[in-house]
Motif scaffolding. Sequence first.
Motif, PDB file in Angstrom:
ATOM      1  N   ARG A  62     -58.798  -2.039 -62.049  1.00 42.02           N
ATOM      2  CA  ARG A  62     -58.365  -3.438 -62.159  1.00 42.02           C
ATOM      3  C   ARG A  62     -59.269  -4.441 -61.446  1.00 42.02           C
ATOM      4  O   ARG A  62     -59.552  -5.505 -62.009  1.00 42.02           O
ATOM      5  CB  ARG A  62     -56.917  -3.586 -61.697  1.00 42.02           C
ATOM      6  N   VAL A  65     -62.133  -5.006 -63.791  1.00 37.82           N
ATOM      7  CA  VAL A  65     -61.681  -5.716 -64.996  1.00 37.82           C
ATOM      8  C   VAL A  65     -61.479  -7.193 -64.678  1.00 37.82           C
ATOM      9  O   VAL A  65     -61.934  -8.070 -65.418  1.00 37.82           O
ATOM     10  CB  VAL A  65     -60.375  -5.092 -65.549  1.00 37.82           C
ATOM     11  N   LEU A  76     -54.238 -10.537 -63.673  1.00 38.26           N
ATOM     12  CA  LEU A  76     -54.066  -9.389 -64.573  1.00 38.26           C
ATOM     13  C   LEU A  76     -52.618  -8.940 -64.574  1.00 38.26           C
ATOM     14  O   LEU A  76     -52.039  -8.661 -65.631  1.00 38.26           O
ATOM     15  CB  LEU A  76     -54.950  -8.216 -64.135  1.00 38.26           C
ATOM     16  N   ALA A  79     -50.314 -11.112 -66.463  1.00 33.68           N
ATOM     17  CA  ALA A  79     -50.505 -10.944 -67.905  1.00 33.68           C
ATOM     18  C   ALA A  79     -49.995  -9.591 -68.394  1.00 33.68           C
ATOM     19  O   ALA A  79     -50.014  -9.317 -69.587  1.00 33.68           O
ATOM     20  CB  ALA A  79     -51.980 -11.100 -68.253  1.00 33.68           C
ATOM     21  N   VAL A  81     -51.336  -6.670 -67.616  1.00 32.61           N
ATOM     22  CA  VAL A  81     -52.436  -5.703 -67.736  1.00 32.61           C
ATOM     23  C   VAL A  81     -52.414  -4.832 -66.483  1.00 32.61           C
ATOM     24  O   VAL A  81     -52.811  -5.263 -65.411  1.00 32.61           O
ATOM     25  CB  VAL A  81     -53.809  -6.402 -67.885  1.00 32.61           C
ATOM     26  N   THR A  82     -51.902  -3.620 -66.630  1.00 27.14           N
ATOM     27  CA  THR A  82     -51.770  -2.733 -65.474  1.00 27.14           C
ATOM     28  C   THR A  82     -52.654  -1.505 -65.582  1.00 27.14           C
ATOM     29  O   THR A  82     -52.853  -0.804 -64.598  1.00 27.14           O
ATOM     30  CB  THR A  82     -50.309  -2.279 -65.296  1.00 27.14           C
ATOM     31  N   ASP A  83     -53.171  -1.235 -66.766  1.00 25.06           N
ATOM     32  CA  ASP A  83     -53.997  -0.047 -66.977  1.00 25.06           C
ATOM     33  C   ASP A  83     -55.480  -0.378 -66.842  1.00 25.06           C
ATOM     34  O   ASP A  83     -55.884  -1.532 -66.959  1.00 25.06           O
ATOM     35  CB  ASP A  83     -53.757   0.526 -68.384  1.00 25.06           C
ATOM     36  N   LEU A  85     -59.167  -0.631 -68.160  1.00 28.53           N
ATOM     37  CA  LEU A  85     -59.678  -1.005 -69.479  1.00 28.53           C
ATOM     38  C   LEU A  85     -61.135  -0.587 -69.619  1.00 28.53           C
ATOM     39  O   LEU A  85     -61.880  -0.575 -68.641  1.00 28.53           O
ATOM     40  CB  LEU A  85     -59.577  -2.522 -69.685  1.00 28.53           C
ATOM     41  N   GLN A  89     -62.720  -2.926 -74.466  1.00 24.99           N
ATOM     42  CA  GLN A  89     -61.457  -3.661 -74.405  1.00 24.99           C
ATOM     43  C   GLN A  89     -61.623  -4.997 -73.669  1.00 24.99           C
ATOM     44  O   GLN A  89     -61.045  -6.007 -74.078  1.00 24.99           O
ATOM     45  CB  GLN A  89     -60.389  -2.810 -73.714  1.00 24.99           C
ATOM     46  N   VAL A  90     -62.403  -4.988 -72.600  1.00 25.80           N
ATOM     47  CA  VAL A  90     -62.657  -6.224 -71.850  1.00 25.80           C
ATOM     48  C   VAL A  90     -63.396  -7.220 -72.747  1.00 25.80           C
ATOM     49  O   VAL A  90     -63.043  -8.407 -72.799  1.00 25.80           O
ATOM     50  CB  VAL A  90     -63.458  -5.939 -70.559  1.00 25.80           C
ATOM     51  N   LEU A  93     -61.061  -8.776 -75.206  1.00 24.83           N
ATOM     52  CA  LEU A  93     -60.249  -9.823 -74.582  1.00 24.83           C
ATOM     53  C   LEU A  93     -61.045 -11.114 -74.434  1.00 24.83           C
ATOM     54  O   LEU A  93     -60.539 -12.209 -74.681  1.00 24.83           O
ATOM     55  CB  LEU A  93     -59.737  -9.373 -73.217  1.00 24.83           C
ATOM     56  N   LEU A 101     -55.380 -15.725 -70.681  1.00 23.05           N
ATOM     57  CA  LEU A 101     -56.697 -15.586 -70.063  1.00 23.05           C
ATOM     58  C   LEU A 101     -57.281 -16.973 -69.757  1.00 23.05           C
ATOM     59  O   LEU A 101     -57.840 -17.190 -68.679  1.00 23.05           O
ATOM     60  CB  LEU A 101     -57.637 -14.785 -70.962  1.00 23.05           C
TER      61      LEU A 101
END
Length: 128
Positions: A62, A65, A76, A79, A81-83, A85, A89-90, A93, A101
């Motif tokens: 994180r 990210v 994060l 939003a 977003v806990t996993d 990336l 994927q970044v 986004l 964002l």
Amino acid sequence: MKSHQTAQTMKPATAAKKLGVYLQATPSEFQEGVVSRAELNALQADPPEWLRELRRNGPHPRPVVAAKLGISISGLARAGVTDALTTEQVDALKTENPEWLQKERATQTEVRKETARLKEKQRTEDEA
């Protein structure tokens, strides 16, 4: 009588954090062992292919990210977003640039401005 200095070691999670990689994506031998300061320095100086690959493509932890997106770790979390990336994927986004964002980037910009303002205020008070 001389005392023998033992090598400093750290848990794999600490070493992964210092290396900026997601622990669960590292090789099992890295996850299951301990890492000495010398080993960490060697990994930083001459990263093996698995480390270069993780840094390049992820999955990223994180903090990495958040930095890549230009927002805070708290942003994060807000939003959802806990996993970890991947770089792909970044980048997706960044391309999509969802409203959350945009909002988090604006918040981060304001935080930086305020931090700079306070730092400048402190500097001028110190000079007075």
